[in-house]
Design a protein around this motif. Structure first.
Motif, PDB file in Angstrom:
ATOM      1  N   ALA A 111       0.820  -1.211   0.000  1.00  0.00           N
ATOM      2  CA  ALA A 111       0.000   0.000   0.000  1.00  0.00           C
ATOM      3  C   ALA A 111       0.854   1.262   0.000  1.00  0.00           C
ATOM      4  O   ALA A 111       1.880   1.345   0.688  1.00  0.00           O
ATOM      5  CB  ALA A 111      -0.927   0.007   1.214  1.00  0.00           C
ATOM      6  N   ALA A 112       0.428   2.252  -0.758  1.00  0.00           N
ATOM      7  CA  ALA A 112       1.086   3.550  -0.735  1.00  0.00           C
ATOM      8  C   ALA A 112       0.828   4.231   0.608  1.00  0.00           C
ATOM      9  O   ALA A 112      -0.154   3.933   1.302  1.00  0.00           O
ATOM     10  CB  ALA A 112       0.554   4.417  -1.881  1.00  0.00           C
ATOM     11  N   GLY A 113       1.719   5.158   0.978  1.00  0.00           N
ATOM     12  CA  GLY A 113       1.530   5.904   2.218  1.00  0.00           C
ATOM     13  C   GLY A 113       1.834   5.110   3.464  1.00  0.00           C
ATOM     14  O   GLY A 113       1.321   5.425   4.539  1.00  0.00           O
ATOM     15  N   THR A 114       2.657   4.073   3.338  1.00  0.00           N
ATOM     16  CA  THR A 114       2.995   3.241   4.497  1.00  0.00           C
ATOM     17  C   THR A 114       4.502   3.181   4.700  1.00  0.00           C
ATOM     18  O   THR A 114       5.043   2.181   5.189  1.00  0.00           O
ATOM     19  CB  THR A 114       2.435   1.821   4.330  1.00  0.00           C
ATOM     20  N   VAL A 115       5.204   4.239   4.359  1.00  0.00           N
ATOM     21  CA  VAL A 115       6.664   4.248   4.425  1.00  0.00           C
ATOM     22  C   VAL A 115       7.158   4.279   5.870  1.00  0.00           C
ATOM     23  O   VAL A 115       6.831   5.193   6.629  1.00  0.00           O
ATOM     24  CB  VAL A 115       7.227   5.461   3.653  1.00  0.00           C
ATOM     25  N   ARG A 116       7.877   3.253   6.265  1.00  0.00           N
ATOM     26  CA  ARG A 116       8.628   3.154   7.531  1.00  0.00           C
ATOM     27  C   ARG A 116       7.779   3.012   8.787  1.00  0.00           C
ATOM     28  O   ARG A 116       8.243   2.456   9.770  1.00  0.00           O
ATOM     29  CB  ARG A 116       9.588   4.344   7.690  1.00  0.00           C
ATOM     30  N   LEU A 117       6.565   3.522   8.787  1.00  0.00           N
ATOM     31  CA  LEU A 117       5.689   3.394   9.948  1.00  0.00           C
ATOM     32  C   LEU A 117       4.244   3.346   9.481  1.00  0.00           C
ATOM     33  O   LEU A 117       3.795   4.221   8.739  1.00  0.00           O
ATOM     34  CB  LEU A 117       5.877   4.574  10.912  1.00  0.00           C
ATOM     35  N   ALA A 118       3.522   2.315   9.919  1.00  0.00           N
ATOM     36  CA  ALA A 118       2.119   2.170   9.542  1.00  0.00           C
ATOM     37  C   ALA A 118       1.443   1.276  10.561  1.00  0.00           C
ATOM     38  O   ALA A 118       2.079   0.754  11.479  1.00  0.00           O
ATOM     39  CB  ALA A 118       1.994   1.586   8.128  1.00  0.00           C
ATOM     40  N   ALA A 119       0.141   1.097  10.397  1.00  0.00           N
ATOM     41  CA  ALA A 119      -0.620   0.235  11.296  1.00  0.00           C
ATOM     42  C   ALA A 119      -1.453  -0.743  10.484  1.00  0.00           C
ATOM     43  O   ALA A 119      -2.003  -0.384   9.429  1.00  0.00           O
ATOM     44  CB  ALA A 119      -1.525   1.065  12.201  1.00  0.00           C
ATOM     45  N   LEU A 120      -1.534  -1.972  10.976  1.00  0.00           N
ATOM     46  CA  LEU A 120      -2.412  -2.980  10.396  1.00  0.00           C
ATOM     47  C   LEU A 120      -3.565  -3.230  11.350  1.00  0.00           C
ATOM     48  O   LEU A 120      -3.411  -3.145  12.577  1.00  0.00           O
ATOM     49  CB  LEU A 120      -1.654  -4.282  10.157  1.00  0.00           C
ATOM     50  N   ARG A 121      -4.724  -3.544  10.805  1.00  0.00           N
ATOM     51  CA  ARG A 121      -5.858  -3.917  11.648  1.00  0.00           C
ATOM     52  C   ARG A 121      -5.622  -5.315  12.202  1.00  0.00           C
ATOM     53  O   ARG A 121      -5.295  -6.257  11.461  1.00  0.00           O
ATOM     54  CB  ARG A 121      -7.155  -3.882  10.844  1.00  0.00           C
ATOM     55  N   LEU A 122      -5.788  -5.451  13.517  1.00  0.00           N
ATOM     56  CA  LEU A 122      -5.600  -6.760  14.130  1.00  0.00           C
ATOM     57  C   LEU A 122      -6.569  -7.794  13.568  1.00  0.00           C
ATOM     58  O   LEU A 122      -6.247  -8.977  13.451  1.00  0.00           O
ATOM     59  CB  LEU A 122      -5.783  -6.674  15.651  1.00  0.00           C
ATOM     60  N   ALA A 123      -7.744  -7.346  13.211  1.00  0.00           N
ATOM     61  CA  ALA A 123      -8.789  -8.274  12.789  1.00  0.00           C
ATOM     62  C   ALA A 123      -8.425  -9.044  11.527  1.00  0.00           C
ATOM     63  O   ALA A 123      -8.709 -10.246  11.407  1.00  0.00           O
ATOM     64  CB  ALA A 123     -10.104  -7.513  12.576  1.00  0.00           C
ATOM     65  N   PHE A 163      -4.561   5.755  10.128  1.00  0.00           N
ATOM     66  CA  PHE A 163      -3.264   6.152  10.691  1.00  0.00           C
ATOM     67  C   PHE A 163      -2.316   6.369   9.519  1.00  0.00           C
ATOM     68  O   PHE A 163      -1.910   5.417   8.848  1.00  0.00           O
ATOM     69  CB  PHE A 163      -2.738   5.065  11.617  1.00  0.00           C
ATOM     70  N   ARG A 164      -1.990   7.650   9.228  1.00  0.00           N
ATOM     71  CA  ARG A 164      -1.215   7.986   8.030  1.00  0.00           C
ATOM     72  C   ARG A 164      -0.037   8.899   8.384  1.00  0.00           C
ATOM     73  O   ARG A 164      -0.001  10.072   7.994  1.00  0.00           O
ATOM     74  CB  ARG A 164      -2.116   8.674   7.001  1.00  0.00           C
ATOM     75  N   PRO A 165       0.936   8.404   9.096  1.00  0.00           N
ATOM     76  CA  PRO A 165       2.096   9.248   9.398  1.00  0.00           C
ATOM     77  C   PRO A 165       2.985   9.426   8.159  1.00  0.00           C
ATOM     78  O   PRO A 165       2.958   8.602   7.242  1.00  0.00           O
ATOM     79  CB  PRO A 165       2.830   8.457  10.475  1.00  0.00           C
ATOM     80  N   GLY A 194      -1.922   9.828  12.832  1.00  0.00           N
ATOM     81  CA  GLY A 194      -0.624   9.905  12.179  1.00  0.00           C
ATOM     82  C   GLY A 194      -0.086  11.306  12.016  1.00  0.00           C
ATOM     83  O   GLY A 194       1.042  11.489  11.536  1.00  0.00           O
ATOM     84  N   GLN A 195      -0.832  12.318  12.418  1.00  0.00           N
ATOM     85  CA  GLN A 195      -0.347  13.693  12.293  1.00  0.00           C
ATOM     86  C   GLN A 195       0.803  13.912  13.272  1.00  0.00           C
ATOM     87  O   GLN A 195       0.724  13.575  14.448  1.00  0.00           O
ATOM     88  CB  GLN A 195      -1.475  14.681  12.568  1.00  0.00           C
ATOM     89  N   LEU A 196       1.884  14.514  12.770  1.00  0.00           N
ATOM     90  CA  LEU A 196       3.052  14.763  13.602  1.00  0.00           C
ATOM     91  C   LEU A 196       2.760  15.824  14.656  1.00  0.00           C
ATOM     92  O   LEU A 196       2.210  16.882  14.350  1.00  0.00           O
ATOM     93  CB  LEU A 196       4.227  15.212  12.731  1.00  0.00           C
ATOM     94  N   VAL A 197       3.153  15.548  15.895  1.00  0.00           N
ATOM     95  CA  VAL A 197       2.985  16.509  16.986  1.00  0.00           C
ATOM     96  C   VAL A 197       4.299  17.222  17.261  1.00  0.00           C
ATOM     97  O   VAL A 197       4.362  18.438  17.345  1.00  0.00           O
ATOM     98  CB  VAL A 197       2.474  15.813  18.265  1.00  0.00           C
TER      99      VAL A 197
END
Length: 401
Positions: free
Chosen positions: A226-238, A246-248, A282-285
């Motif tokens: 998937a695009a937009g998953t560079v280096r950090l992303a989340a998968l649904r446990l289900a 979640f789009r950091p 995923g928004q940077l703080v």
């Protein structure tokens, strides 16, 4: 010569050259308020046994802290006690426990779940039983469990949740079946989970289960293609599909992850190193700069604790996700604490030594303790070869010890 196993965690330190990097990512979110204040853990390590080799992973379970790495002995009052790459300590006292399963190769990752400690690394046997890079060991007895697979490649990290055990690393197959750096196993049966869709096109260095998500960090460019998953992303446990809520945007390799109710914190490599804080979307703080990779991270109360092979850290967050420190750098060898809300550097400074520093951290909130493992041998002159615990003051609701 630096061994390959150390190099996995401790990439060569790269100092900022003063140029503003291309593709600067602006910090668009205002910092959220810090959680209720919690006293920092002591900068002086608690009494504990030591180890004669590197500690790559630590995990609390109940009143025990489990330790894994490349060591062959624990060191108790100057005396070597055989512990081949796995050991257990009393989390309250730091004393070595009788639990002593042995592996024939380095253990890089572990996680405790239910009655088992799951381990991964470069071993082929555990307790004289054939186990190819992945095993489960009874938390109480040390008996080797039934989980048995052959991992092609090298497992680095483990996490458990949603009925599955997750394995990440640099792997290409499990039991002859293609798995791209990420695999899942049914916790009830131990079987490889064919329904889990996760896979990465590069190495996975960090896994964390929180809520309905499996957070995945590493050096990959795409997770599940998937695009937009560079280096950090989340998968649904289900179902193992990418959680697109979640789009950091993460500019550097992710070495470690810890998750609080309102933020996801990541330890990064890069020019120097970073701790980055993200909102649940995923928004940077904020992003805080060091001069070396951040290889381990955890949080306790209102502080984020990070370890790595850095020697200095910025006292305030940088302006963007890739810009350098806007103010002075402070001597902060191998460990630091940051305000969880705004990313400012806190006064805690254990003054660790060693070249490659801290490789692992875990927290026991109820006991107010943080376990640290790595290549270090001392903190502020206090000898603690390769393992230490730091504790909060007992005036802060400490559990009975």
């Amino acid at each position: 010569m630096l061994s390959a196993s150390i190099a996995r965690y401790a990439l060569p330190r790269r100092r900022h050259l003063g140029a503003v990097l291309a593709g600067v990512l602006a910090v668009t979110a205002m910092p959220t308020a810090s959680v209720a204040a919690t006293p920092l853990v002591s900068a002086k390590p608690a009494p504990s046994v030591a180890f004669d080799g590197l500690v790559y992973a630590t995990a609390y379970a109940g009143s025990t802290v489990y330790v894994a790495g490349s060591f062959r002995n624990a060191v108790v009052d100057g005396r070597s006690v055989p512990r081949k790459r796995l050991a257990a300590l009393n989390a309250r006292t730091g004393e070595l426990l009788p639990w002593a399963p042995a592996t024939n190769g380095t253990v890089f990752g572990l996680t405790a779940f239910d009655k088992s400690l799951y381990i991964t690394g470069k071993f082929t046997t555990v307790g004289d039983q054939a186990r190819g890079g992945l095993a489960g060991v009874d938390l109480r007895t040390g008996a080797v469990g039934a989980l048995r697979h052959t991992i092609k490649g090298e497992g680095h990290t483990l996490a458990a949740g949603g009925g599955r055990l997750f394995l990440g690393g640099e792997i290409s197959a499990v039991d002859g079946k293609t798995r791209r750096n990420l695999a899942a196993f049914d916790l009830a049966t131990g079987a490889l989970d064919g329904a889990f869709a996760g896979g990465a096109d590069g190495g996975v260095k960090a896994l964390t289960v929180a809520g309905s998500r499996l957070y995945v960090g590493g050096g990959f460019k795409r997770l599940n293609g998937a695009a937009g998953t560079v280096r950090l992303a989340a998968l649904r446990l289900a179902d193992g599909q990418v959680d697109t809520s979640f789009r950091p945007v993460t500019p550097y390799t992710v070495m470690a992850i810890t998750v609080a109710p309102d933020k996801v914190y990541a330890g990064l490599a890069g020019p120097g190193g970073r701790v980055a804080a993200y909102r649940p979307d995923g928004q940077l703080v904020w992003s805080t700069v060091t001069d070396g990779d951040v290889q381990a991270i955890t949080h306790l109360g209102s502080a984020v604790y990070a370890g790595g092979h850095f020697t200095v850290a910025c006292t305030v967050p940088s302006r963007t996700a890739t810009s350098w420190c806007p103010t002075s750098l402070r001597s902060q060898p191998k460990l630091m604490a940051l305000d969880a809300g705004d990313g400012s550097l806190l006064p805690w400074n254990p003054k660790s030594n060693g070249r490659w520093g801290v490789l692992s951290m875990d927290v026991h909130p109820a006991l107010g303790r943080i376990a640290v493992g790595g290549e270090f041998t001392a903190f502020g002159g206090v000898s603690r070869p390769h393992f230490a615990q730091f504790t909060t003051p007992c005036s802060y609701g400490c559990a009975a010890r």
